[in-house]
Design a protein around this motif. Structure first.
Motif, PDB file in Angstrom:
ATOM      1  N   ARG A 107       0.766  -2.578  -2.711  1.00 47.55           N
ATOM      2  CA  ARG A 107       0.696  -2.841  -4.127  1.00 47.55           C
ATOM      3  C   ARG A 107       0.195  -4.482  -3.882  1.00 47.55           C
ATOM      4  O   ARG A 107      -0.376  -5.154  -5.054  1.00 47.55           O
ATOM      5  CB  ARG A 107       1.620  -2.972  -5.003  1.00 47.55           C
ATOM      6  N   ILE A 118      -2.464   5.135  -6.274  1.00 44.74           N
ATOM      7  CA  ILE A 118      -0.719   3.937  -5.732  1.00 44.74           C
ATOM      8  C   ILE A 118      -0.379   3.418  -7.241  1.00 44.74           C
ATOM      9  O   ILE A 118      -1.391   3.167  -7.859  1.00 44.74           O
ATOM     10  CB  ILE A 118      -0.855   3.902  -5.370  1.00 44.74           C
ATOM     11  N   ASP A 171       3.375   1.641  -0.736  1.00 43.97           N
ATOM     12  CA  ASP A 171       2.577   1.194  -1.431  1.00 43.97           C
ATOM     13  C   ASP A 171       2.873  -0.133  -2.284  1.00 43.97           C
ATOM     14  O   ASP A 171       2.574  -0.262  -3.249  1.00 43.97           O
ATOM     15  CB  ASP A 171       3.481   2.587  -2.613  1.00 43.97           C
TER      16      ASP A 171
END
Length: 170
Positions: free
Chosen positions: A118, A26, A114
């Motif tokens: 993150r 990712i 994502d």
């Protein structure tokens, strides 16, 4: 990682979907989470979709003492509710929530996990990462990495501004 949740939005509150993630990478603006493995659980709520995730992997960091790159193992868990932008039945826009920073389901009923991963990964990374607890750092005189051996600089250097105080000690 994008997931189409149109089918889940049509189901009743409490419906669940589970996903496995293995060996993924990712990448977001400022962090790359490698060899990611974990589980995602999506649950239909009255307002949207509750996403629960637990992931482990590694990120590449720079040691704050010796400036060498190293891989840091990371495990994150999160729970976030994603809210729709379009009503699944009528196709009309839904009023945005008053919650700042709320995660949204896009116009095509896609969740992008994502960004949540993150954000949680950035919070889990130490502020001053060290390649190892006993990292010796860099020589202040010549800049040599002291983990790879000693340098030829004198071991004790005195700042000239403190020289007069040093004379008092003698």
């Amino acid at each position: 990682m994008e997931i189409n949740v149109a089918g889940l939005l049509h189901e009743t509150v409490g419906a669940v979907r589970e996903y496995e993630l293995a060996g993924a990478e990712i990448t977001a603006d400022d962090i790359t989470f490698r060899q990611v493995s974990g589980q995602l659980k999506l649950t239909r709520t009255p307002r949207g979709i509750l996403v629960e995730g637990k992931f482990s992997g590694e990120v590449e960091l720079i040691c704050s003492r010796c400036l060498s790159a190293f891989r840091y193992p990371l495990t994150i868990s999160f729970q976030e509710e994603f809210l729709p932008t379009i009503d699944i039945n009528s196709g009309l826009p839904v009023e945005a929530p008053d919650e700042p920073g709320a995660f949204r389901i896009d116009d095509h009923h896609i969740i992008d996990v994502d960004e949540a991963i993150r954000q949680y990964a950035l919070m889990a990374v130490p502020m001053k990462p060290l390649c190892e607890d006993s990292c010796a750092g860099l020589c202040p005189g010549c800049g040599k990495n002291l983990n790879k051996g000693t340098c030829g600089c004198p071991s004790e250097t005195t700042d000239p501004r403190w020289a007069k105080l040093g004379e008092l000690r003698k």
